[in-house]
Design a protein around this motif. Structure first.
Motif, PDB file in Angstrom:
ATOM      1  N   SER A 121      -8.655  -6.188   1.528  1.00 33.16           N
ATOM      2  CA  SER A 121      -7.133  -5.065   0.309  1.00 33.16           C
ATOM      3  C   SER A 121      -6.164  -5.548   1.364  1.00 33.16           C
ATOM      4  N   GLN A 157      -0.437  -3.176  -9.317  1.00 26.65           N
ATOM      5  CA  GLN A 157      -0.644  -4.812  -7.894  1.00 26.65           C
ATOM      6  C   GLN A 157      -1.376  -2.864  -6.452  1.00 26.65           C
ATOM      7  N   SER A 158      -0.442  -2.001  -6.991  1.00 27.27           N
ATOM      8  CA  SER A 158      -0.088  -1.221  -4.958  1.00 27.27           C
ATOM      9  C   SER A 158      -1.729  -0.446  -5.439  1.00 27.27           C
ATOM     10  N   ASP A 213      -1.162 -14.102  -3.229  1.00 30.21           N
ATOM     11  CA  ASP A 213      -1.090 -12.782  -3.114  1.00 30.21           C
ATOM     12  C   ASP A 213      -1.187 -12.535  -5.058  1.00 30.21           C
ATOM     13  N   LYS A 273      -4.559  -1.504  -6.621  1.00 32.63           N
ATOM     14  CA  LYS A 273      -5.653  -2.635  -5.897  1.00 32.63           C
ATOM     15  C   LYS A 273      -5.275  -2.528  -5.124  1.00 32.63           C
ATOM     16  N   ALA A 274      -3.940  -2.640  -4.082  1.00 32.11           N
ATOM     17  CA  ALA A 274      -3.835  -3.058  -2.551  1.00 32.11           C
ATOM     18  C   ALA A 274      -4.157  -2.001  -2.288  1.00 32.11           C
ATOM     19  N   TYR A 288      -9.230  -0.370  -7.877  1.00 29.27           N
ATOM     20  CA  TYR A 288      -9.956  -1.400  -8.253  1.00 29.27           C
ATOM     21  C   TYR A 288      -9.969  -1.196  -9.869  1.00 29.27           C
ATOM     22  N   THR A 333      -7.632  -0.552  -3.034  1.00 25.70           N
ATOM     23  CA  THR A 333      -8.577  -0.486  -3.571  1.00 25.70           C
ATOM     24  C   THR A 333      -9.184   0.335  -4.973  1.00 25.70           C
ATOM     25  N   GLU A 357      -4.685 -10.747 -13.429  1.00 23.19           N
ATOM     26  CA  GLU A 357      -5.543  -9.856 -12.986  1.00 23.19           C
ATOM     27  C   GLU A 357      -7.004  -9.034 -13.006  1.00 23.19           C
ATOM     28  N   LYS A 407       0.720  -1.005   0.215  1.00 23.58           N
ATOM     29  CA  LYS A 407      -0.176  -0.053  -0.399  1.00 23.58           C
ATOM     30  C   LYS A 407       0.891   1.219   0.134  1.00 23.58           C
ATOM     31  N   GLY A 426      -6.482  -7.740  -2.678  1.00 25.70           N
ATOM     32  CA  GLY A 426      -5.407  -6.555  -2.835  1.00 25.70           C
ATOM     33  C   GLY A 426      -4.607  -7.974  -1.684  1.00 25.70           C
TER      34      GLY A 426
END
Length: 672
Positions: free
Chosen positions: A384, A89-90, A352, A92-93, A97, A95, A123, A64, A358
């Protein structure tokens, strides 16, 4: 004068920045990520510094925090596609999206890196999966186990004999430079289910814990007398470094023995070179319910991505053998960790890279008709953030860890209850006895026989060494086909089919939460004896023919497998006829039939010098060709048109040469 002063100041700042960057780079390469973050932040806001700050956050499990730095990352020699993927990816972590989806789409459209494009597509599919998952009903309820959690990290809960074991960084000792937090230790507390007695919280004894290394996840054998846990290695120790190994300890005379590394750690391959950089990370162990299999995570070479899940079998000496990657259905290019085998034999784990919210999510592996299905446990079990380390102390309740918002600190331990009204656990076991028959066909138990359970594809699922009672026991699943393979010295290796089709029960008909159903079978091994005759089932021929019929081919395939399994035997394949026609004709016909069967076997990979074709004509009937009244007996004649095999020669089985070197663990088991 003033101009010269500012020039010198700028030069000093440049030199200082270069020196700081070198220190930051060194810290990053040594895995001291928190140090690297602090040092890179002092070098300025360059794209390169932002990249390494972002990577340091990601590699220390703080994805995050990495988002803002990936958004500004770049620099010469740094792959733009890698930045874009981890930026997504970060997002998504956190939220975000839709923002993450946009980054994945751009990566798929522009990148030439097929591996990253495939991960981005996965993903994207995962985000669509989440939308459907959120529409399903969840019966889980979760609660922070507030009594035990602190502002530090508590994770990896394990329940054993009314005690909860867990890992925590609540100490105030030396700081772990990778994360900037105190080193972790193993603790335990008395508990009844999820009701802990805070007065009993205590560290595990010295020897298990120390103040210069992280002690990580722990698991226990079912009897509680064997402990396997993860421990980081000290940089001062030969063969150490920034790796993590699995250690084993035994509970004897009311104390835990000094832990030693177990033999499956890949570090042992590199001890001659303490400066090597290719040590593996072996951690998050978990015993199976019967204690004969150890599951763990590793980033060793040959995997599918970051950390993969592996299994290892425990042999009769207590050592672990046959390390096996659990395969691409479970393992991904990302990280799979924290395996756990529940009472119903389902595998739970954290990942993951499987479709998730996430960070790490919790998943369960289910078997249906021989196929693997992986399911996300959904919300509220997952968030997440990182959700991992599940343990069920009952089929409908247990513990897990999460660093989700709303907790007391870093990682917290949570309890959960599954209130699914249709939850039923049905355990199927196949128990059997290995035996042989004497000359009078009396059964004799076979101790020390190895019996293996193979799935329909021929892959090993479990194996078992029989005791003095000759018994074996396997966990099996409904609607699946298996092969049982039995072997012991002096006997032919034997295979036989077993099916679970039609043997399962309807869970809706059961009243109890847990139902165990045990099925019975036998496996008969034949002693290897010269000139012993074995009649092959259904190797029959049509009248006056030597062609291999389809039903005969199936039985000859079994003989091919037997010869593959028993490479030390040479056999005679004997063919017999009925009494129709002359002796001479039947002799020639039986020889053609024997040669036809041998040719079939050779075509399927058996060396010709292991086979002898022999025709016996009508000289050795096993049934009447005619009835007592002289009329034809077609059933008897069909039985006489048979094929048998006889063992002609036996060479000794080749056994692998054992290394005479005794390692630490060999000495441990020898002395204990």
């Amino acid at each position: 004068m003033k101009s010269t002063f500012f020039s010198l100041l700028i030069l000093l700042l440049v030199v200082s920045a270069c020196s700081t960057e070198k220190k930051a780079t060194k810290a990053f390469l040594l895995g001291k990520y928190q140090n690297a973050i602090e040092l890179y932040k002092k070098t300025g806001n360059s794209p390169k510094a932002n990249f390494f700050i972002a990577e340091s956050y990601r590699l220390s499990n703080r994805l995050k925090e990495a988002e803002q730095y990936y958004s500004r990352a770049g620099g010469r020699g740094i792959d733009k596609d890698t930045i874009k993927f981890y930026y997504a990816q970060s997002l998504k972590a956190n939220t975000k999206y839709e923002d993450a989806k946009k980054q994945y789409e751009e990566l798929i459209a522009s990148s030439s890196n097929e591996a990253l494009k495939d991960r981005a597509k996965t993903e994207m599919n995962g985000l669509a999966y989440l939308a459907k998952l959120n529409e399903t009903t969840s019966y889980y309820k979760v609660k922070n186990l507030e009594d035990i959690n602190t502002p530090a990290s508590e994770y990896s809960p394990v329940y054993l004999s009314n005690e909860l074991y867990f890992t925590s960084s609540r100490g105030d000792g030396k700081i772990y430079e990778a994360e900037g937090k105190p080193f972790t230790d193993l603790y335990k507390v008395a508990t009844k289910g999820a009701n802990v007695d805070l007065n009993t919280i205590a560290k595990l004894p010295e020897g298990i814990n120390d103040n210069i290394r992280n002690e990580g996840c722990v698991t226990f054998s079912p009897d509680g007398k064997t402990m396997v846990f993860a421990k980081g290695n000290s940089e001062k120790k030969k063969g150490g470094g920034a790796d993590v190994d699995l250690y084993i300890s035994r509970f004897r005379n009311n104390v835990w023995s000094e832990p030693i590394p177990i033999n499956i750690n890949t570090q042992f391959k590199n001890e001659s070179d303490p400066d090597a950089k290719n040590y593996s990370w072996d951690s998050t162990p978990a015993f199976s319910q019967d204690g004969r299999t150890l599951y763990f995570a590793s980033n060793r070479k040959g995997g599918y991505g970051g950390t993969d899940l592996y299994s290892a079998q425990m042999d009769s000496r207590g050592r672990f053998t046959r390390v096996r990657n659990l395969g691409p259905e479970i393992n991904t290019p990302g990280d799979e960790l924290f395996p756990y085998i529940a009472e119903d034999a389902k595998l739970y784990f954290a990942s993951d890279a499987h479709p998730g919210y996430g960070g790490l999510d919790l998943f369960v592996v289910k078997r249906a008709n021989g196929k693997t299905q992986i399911e996300n446990l959904g919300q509220p079990m997952n968030s997440s953030d990182d959700d991992f380390g599940i343990f069920l102390f009952k089929p409908d309740r247990g513990f897990f860890a999460s660093n989700r918002s709303g907790g007391k600190g870093d990682d917290d331990i949570y309890t959960f209850v599954n209130e699914d009204p249709n939850l039923k656990v049905v355990n199927y076991y196949l128990q059997g006895v290995a035996y042989t028959e004497d000359k009078d066909q009396n059964r004799q138990i076979l101790p020390n026989a190895k019996v293996s359970l193979l799935d329909a594809k021929g892959d090993l699922m479990q194996d078992y060494t029989t005791g003095n009672d000759g018994k074996f026991l396997f966990r099996v699943y409904e609607n699946e086909d298996y092969n049982l393979v039995g072997e012991t010295d002096g006997y032919l290796i034997k295979r036989q089919n077993y099916t679970m089709k039609g043997k399962s029960v309807d869970p809706n008909s059961l009243k109890e939460l847990i139902t165990t159903i045990t099925l019975d079978t036998l496996i008969v091994l034949d002693r290897i004896e010269l000139n012993k005759i074995f009649v092959l089932d259904n190797i029959y021929y049509n009248y006056n023919k030597s062609d291999i019929r389809p039903d005969a081919a199936k039985e000859l395939d079994k003989l091919v497998q037997l010869l593959v399994d028993n490479p030390e035997i040479k056999i005679e394949l004997g063919s017999h006829t009925d009494s129709v026609d002359t002796d001479d004709y039947n002799q020639r016909l039986s020889q053609r039939r024997a040669e036809s069967a041998v040719a079939y076997i050779v075509q399927h990979g058996i060396a010709p010098d292991r086979l002898v074709a022999k025709g016996y004509g009508e000289s050795k009937p096993i049934a009447r060709n005619t009835n007592p009244d002289g009329t034809d007996n077609p059933v008897g004649r069909q039985k006489n048109r048979r094929t048998e095999f006889k063992i002609l020669e036996v060479s000794s089985r080749t056994k692998p040469i054992q290394d005479e070197e005794v390692d630490e663990e060999d000495k441990y088991f020898r002395d204990n």
